[in-house]
Design a protein around this motif. Structure first.
Motif, PDB file in Angstrom:
ATOM      1  N   ARG A   1       0.953  -1.090   0.057  1.00 29.19           N
ATOM      2  CA  ARG A   1       0.027   0.061  -0.014  1.00 29.19           C
ATOM      3  C   ARG A   1       1.050   1.347  -0.018  1.00 29.19           C
ATOM      4  N   ARG A   2       2.243   1.226  -0.226  1.00 32.28           N
ATOM      5  CA  ARG A   2       2.929   2.515  -0.282  1.00 32.28           C
ATOM      6  C   ARG A   2       2.680   3.095  -1.454  1.00 32.28           C
ATOM      7  N   GLY A   3       2.673   4.381  -1.224  1.00 32.86           N
ATOM      8  CA  GLY A   3       2.712   5.453  -2.167  1.00 32.86           C
ATOM      9  C   GLY A   3       1.570   5.264  -3.133  1.00 32.86           C
ATOM     10  N   LYS A   4       1.761   5.507  -4.647  1.00 28.14           N
ATOM     11  CA  LYS A   4       0.564   5.025  -5.509  1.00 28.14           C
ATOM     12  C   LYS A   4       0.261   3.653  -5.463  1.00 28.14           C
ATOM     13  N   ARG A   5       0.730   2.918  -5.170  1.00 29.79           N
ATOM     14  CA  ARG A   5       0.226   1.530  -5.057  1.00 29.79           C
ATOM     15  C   ARG A   5      -1.300   0.985  -4.586  1.00 29.79           C
ATOM     16  N   ALA A   6      -1.363   1.804  -3.443  1.00 26.80           N
ATOM     17  CA  ALA A   6      -2.814   1.446  -3.116  1.00 26.80           C
ATOM     18  C   ALA A   6      -3.852   2.309  -3.922  1.00 26.80           C
ATOM     19  N   PHE A   7      -3.673   3.551  -4.719  1.00 29.33           N
ATOM     20  CA  PHE A   7      -4.517   3.921  -5.652  1.00 29.33           C
ATOM     21  C   PHE A   7      -4.773   3.065  -7.037  1.00 29.33           C
ATOM     22  N   GLN A   8      -3.584   2.643  -7.255  1.00 30.50           N
ATOM     23  CA  GLN A   8      -3.724   2.028  -8.429  1.00 30.50           C
ATOM     24  C   GLN A   8      -4.426   0.355  -8.158  1.00 30.50           C
ATOM     25  N   THR A   9      -4.104  -0.061  -6.987  1.00 27.26           N
ATOM     26  CA  THR A   9      -4.841  -1.241  -6.719  1.00 27.26           C
ATOM     27  C   THR A   9      -6.322  -0.964  -6.583  1.00 27.26           C
TER      28      THR A   9
END
Length: 468
Positions: free
Chosen positions: A382-390
């Motif tokens: 969930r770091r950085g942009k990964r949470a939004f991408q997921t």
């Protein structure tokens, strides 16, 4: 008649007794019963317009035409009928000539589908005894008794005794609106008993899928399976291995998307039938304590969505059925040194390949299923942009629901699911705070990378200049 029908809906068992009385015990098969229009509660008002069109066109063309099977059974149980099947003495070719909006399908059983918009009326020709020879139409069986071809035409009495269960051997005549009961189905509906017509072992050998149908009807209708009907099932379960995988996939949709999937699953397990459909999933339940609870909770969730008239997809259930085997294989692959991501992908392919030997998995379901599995490895990141991408992934919602089931089943410690629940419901400020808790940049962007110093290419050496 309307008052009587209302009483029937309120208490179908008692009303059937008052209408028909108790059938006297007698040796041999039950005598056919014909109930006149005023002796039964079935009404044309319960039938679809399309089914009536088919019945009347066949009748007006000089053919016998009957509504048959489940729609009549459901009517007698006070359930609004949905699927309407028609039986007739017209051959498939004769039916097709009457309906331009029809096509003949099937090789093993040739039937006609008459389409009216999205509704399909299935029309079957009366069938005779399996080993009869009526000209060009001959029934053939394998050495094990499996019916390979069954296009032997007969009369209505023969057709009724070829049906699978007594409660499905009911016929409604459009000619005089009478109800024909050839195998004691009315009495079995009254006692809520599911009973095969004929010798159970012979009928299961003819078509092993009847074992699955017995489970499906017992779960759907809350019927008891008659002792002689259920006795051979566990021993004869391996006969399902003869059935083409594509046909078993169709049966799986009926089994688990009827609104009684959890009850159906438990019955399949009790009778040893689930192992014939999902052998690796059945095996892993003995090794992984969370595997069975995961499947049961997925089925319970699907049943609830069906009751609430919300959309469901087989991909989610298939993901739950085979997640245990995927995890066992992934664990072994990682123990041999394979990194987690390729290990998951390899395990998924191995599990699917084995399952395809038993049940077909169309890509329109197997691809979303694999997306759900792949996202299980991305959800903790969930770091950085990964949470939004997921979160923006097309399968995120299904993967998130799957994560919650994994936690509830005891595979994972609770916590990650709560974080994603909060993240979805949060405003921008709260999302930044949540990301901060997992060590991400508060602005929700990726932490700046260390810039690597670019190494300059060495200048090409100039050749020494001559003094000359």
């Amino acid at each position: 008649m309307i008052k009587g029908f209302t009483r029937f809906l309120q208490s179908p068992g008692e009303h059937l007794k008052s209408l028909f009385g108790a059938q006297e015990a007698a040796a041999g098969p039950p005598m056919p019963r014909v109930l006149t229009r005023d002796e039964h509660p079935v009404s044309r008002r319960q039938f679809s317009e399309a089914s009536l069109k088919v019945l009347y066109r066949l009748h007006n063309a000089g053919y016998e035409a009957y509504l048959v099977g489940g729609c009549l059974r459901d009517s007698l149980l006070g359930i609004a009928p949905k699927d309407f099947d028609v039986a007739t003495d017209a051959t498939p070719e004769q039916v097709k000539q009457l309906f331009r909006n029809s096509r003949i399908i099937g090789r093993r059983f040739r039937i006609v589908h008459v389409r009216f918009g999205r509704e399909v009326i299935e029309v079957t020709t009366f069938r005779g005894k399996p080993r009869d020879d009526h000209g060009e139409h001959v029934a053939s069986q394998s050495d094990d008794g499996l019916l390979l071809r069954d296009n032997v035409w007969g009369n209505i009495e023969e057709d009724a005794l070829r049906r699978d269960f007594t409660v499905n051997a009911l016929y409604y005549s459009i000619a005089d609106f009478s109800l024909h009961d050839f195998a004691g189905g009315v009495d079995d509906i009254e006692s809520r008993t599911l009973r095969l017509i004929g010798d159970p072992e012979t009928r299961y050998r003819e078509d092993p899928v009847r074992m699955l149908r017995a489970i499906r009807f017992a779960a759907k209708l809350d019927f008891d399976i008659a002792p002689d009907t259920e006795a051979p099932i566990a021993e004869m379960a391996p006969l399902l291995l003869q059935i083409p995988p594509a046909r078993l996939f169709d049966e799986i949709l009926k089994l688990f998307l009827s609104g009684e999937g959890l009850t159906t699953f438990r019955l399949l397990r009790d009778y040893g039938l689930f192992a014939m459909l999902f052998p690796e999933a059945d095996e892993c339940m003995a090794e992984l304590p969370w595997a069975e609870p995961l499947i049961e909770q997925a089925l319970e969730s699907t049943d609830r969505r069906i009751r609430e008239d919300r959309p469901v997809t087989p991909a989610f259930l298939l993901a739950a059925f085979m997640w245990g085997p995927v995890q066992l294989r992934q664990r072994d692959l990682e123990a041999d040194g394979m990194p987690p991501v390729p290990a998951l992908q390899t395990a998924a392919q191995q599990v699917i390949s084995r399952e395809l030997q038993h049940v077909s998995l169309p890509k329109r379901f197997s691809m979303p299923m694999r997306d759900i599995w792949d996202l299980q490895q991305r959800l903790p990141l969930r770091r950085g942009k990964r949470a939004f991408q997921t979160r923006d992934h097309p399968r995120f919602r299904a993967a998130y629901d799957f994560l919650l089931l994994r936690e509830a089943a005891g595979e994972l410690e609770p916590g990650l699911g709560d974080w994603w629940t909060a993240f979805q419901e949060a405003d921008e400020h709260e999302q930044r705070r949540l990301l901060g808790k997992v060590g991400a940049d508060p602005a929700g962007t990726a932490a700046p990378r260390k810039r690597r110093r670019r190494r300059r290419k060495p200048r090409p050496q100039q050749p020494p200049q001559s003094d000359e």
